[in-house]
Design a protein around this motif. Structure first.
Motif, short mmCIF file in Angstrom:
data_model
loop_
_atom_site.label_atom_id
_atom_site.label_comp_id
_atom_site.label_asym_id
_atom_site.label_seq_id
_atom_site.Cartn_x
_atom_site.Cartn_y
_atom_site.Cartn_z
N ALA A 40 54.62 20.13 42.38
CA ALA A 40 53.72 20.72 41.45
C ALA A 40 52.37 20.76 42.09
CB ALA A 40 53.83 19.79 40.24
N TYR A 41 51.86 21.81 41.88
CA TYR A 41 50.39 22.16 42.55
C TYR A 41 49.35 22.21 41.54
CZ TYR A 41 46.40 23.97 45.17
OH TYR A 41 45.22 24.26 45.57
N SER A 42 48.34 21.51 41.86
CA SER A 42 47.19 21.32 40.85
C SER A 42 45.96 22.16 41.72
CB SER A 42 46.83 19.99 40.45
OG SER A 42 45.57 20.12 39.70
N PRO A 43 45.44 23.24 41.25
CA PRO A 43 44.17 23.83 41.90
C PRO A 43 43.08 23.01 41.30
CG PRO A 43 44.92 25.17 40.25
CD PRO A 43 46.19 24.10 40.21
N TYR A 44 43.10 22.36 40.18
CA TYR A 44 41.99 21.72 39.80
C TYR A 44 41.82 20.34 40.63
CZ TYR A 44 39.28 19.04 36.46
OH TYR A 44 38.46 18.25 35.71
N TYR A 45 42.92 19.55 40.97
CA TYR A 45 42.75 18.42 41.73
C TYR A 45 43.13 18.69 43.23
CZ TYR A 45 42.99 15.77 37.24
OH TYR A 45 42.75 15.26 36.16
N ARG A 46 43.16 20.01 43.72
CA ARG A 46 43.74 20.46 44.76
C ARG A 46 44.71 19.43 45.57
NH1 ARG A 46 37.37 21.97 47.11
NH2 ARG A 46 37.08 23.46 45.50
N THR A 47 45.69 19.42 44.75
CA THR A 47 46.73 18.49 45.38
C THR A 47 48.16 18.80 44.96
OG1 THR A 47 45.07 16.37 44.88
CG2 THR A 47 47.39 15.96 45.09
N ASP A 48 48.94 18.62 46.00
CA ASP A 48 50.47 18.65 45.65
C ASP A 48 51.17 17.21 45.43
OD1 ASP A 48 51.34 21.43 47.99
OD2 ASP A 48 51.85 21.30 45.92
N TYR A 49 51.98 17.49 44.35
CA TYR A 49 52.45 16.30 43.76
C TYR A 49 53.91 16.47 43.96
CZ TYR A 49 48.26 15.48 41.33
OH TYR A 49 46.68 15.30 40.89
N TRP A 50 54.59 15.38 44.32
CA TRP A 50 56.08 15.41 44.67
C TRP A 50 56.89 14.19 43.98
CZ3 TRP A 50 58.11 19.12 47.93
CH2 TRP A 50 57.16 19.73 48.47
N GLY A 51 58.06 14.56 43.59
CA GLY A 51 58.77 13.59 43.15
C GLY A 51 59.85 12.71 44.00
N GLN A 52 60.66 11.89 43.81
CA GLN A 52 61.14 11.00 44.85
C GLN A 52 62.50 11.68 45.40
OE1 GLN A 52 61.70 10.86 41.47
NE2 GLN A 52 64.19 10.63 41.44
N GLY A 53 62.73 12.71 44.86
CA GLY A 53 64.08 13.50 45.32
C GLY A 53 65.44 12.98 44.70
N THR A 54 66.30 13.71 44.74
CA THR A 54 67.79 13.75 44.33
C THR A 54 68.69 14.40 45.30
OG1 THR A 54 69.08 14.10 42.52
CG2 THR A 54 67.67 15.94 42.83
N GLN A 55 69.38 13.71 45.64
CA GLN A 55 70.59 14.00 46.78
C GLN A 55 71.76 14.96 46.07
OE1 GLN A 55 71.02 12.86 50.19
NE2 GLN A 55 72.54 14.79 49.99
N VAL A 56 71.73 15.96 46.70
CA VAL A 56 72.89 16.95 46.50
C VAL A 56 73.81 17.01 47.79
CG1 VAL A 56 73.35 19.59 46.26
CG2 VAL A 56 71.53 18.40 45.03
N THR A 57 75.02 16.83 47.45
CA THR A 57 76.18 16.72 48.60
C THR A 57 77.09 17.80 48.36
OG1 THR A 57 75.57 14.42 49.09
CG2 THR A 57 77.67 15.39 49.98
N VAL A 58 77.29 18.78 49.00
CA VAL A 58 78.38 19.79 48.78
C VAL A 58 79.50 19.57 49.77
CG1 VAL A 58 78.84 22.33 48.53
CG2 VAL A 58 76.59 21.39 48.10
N SER A 59 80.54 19.21 49.44
CA SER A 59 81.81 18.72 50.08
C SER A 59 83.07 18.65 49.61
CB SER A 59 81.54 17.44 50.82
OG SER A 59 82.74 16.85 51.71
N SER A 60 84.16 19.17 50.31
CA SER A 60 85.46 19.07 49.61
C SER A 60 86.23 17.84 49.88
CB SER A 60 86.53 20.19 50.21
OG SER A 60 86.38 20.15 51.60
#
Length: 117
Positions: free
Chosen positions: A97-117
């Motif tokens: 998420a980007y804030s032009p007010y704070y001039r900062t990009d915020y990031w989450g911790q991530g979630t794993q996606v695995t595509v496999s048979s």
């Protein structure tokens, strides 16, 4: 100032679907653009999709026609509907998420996606 928490990742077979969610809290009033990026092992993080507060969207060529980004401003949440998943979509997916007010990009911790048979 802004906290992001992703959910919805997991293991899915090729051709399957997943829906990722990212819930924001804190100073979300200051956020304009939100989006999703992914990072596969040994590769750089790359943009998947963006959505403005007004709902304008932008997608990486590799996901056009398969992924859909959406946003609920009242719930401070952004979603990524992933259809037609391929093994090459396997990665950790991060919300930002980007804030032009704070001039900062915020990031989450991530979630794993695995595509496999």
């Amino acid at each position: 100032q802004v906290q992001l928490v992703e959910s919805g990742g997991g293991l899915v077979q090729p051709g399957g679907s997943l829906r990722l969610s990212c819930a924001g809290s804190g100073s979300m009033f200051a956020i304009s653009t939100m989006g999703w990026s992914c990072q596969a092992p040994g590769k750089q993080r790359e943009l998947v999709a963006l959505i403005s507060r007004a709902g304008a969207t932008n997608y990486a060529n590799s996901v056009k026609g398969r992924f859909t980004i959406s946003r609920d401003n009242a719930k401070n949440t952004v979603y990524l509907q992933m259809n037609g998943l391929k093994p090459e979509d396997t990665a950790v997916y991060y919300c930002n998420a980007y804030s032009p007010y704070y001039r900062t990009d915020y990031w989450g911790q991530g979630t794993q996606v695995t595509v496999s048979s």
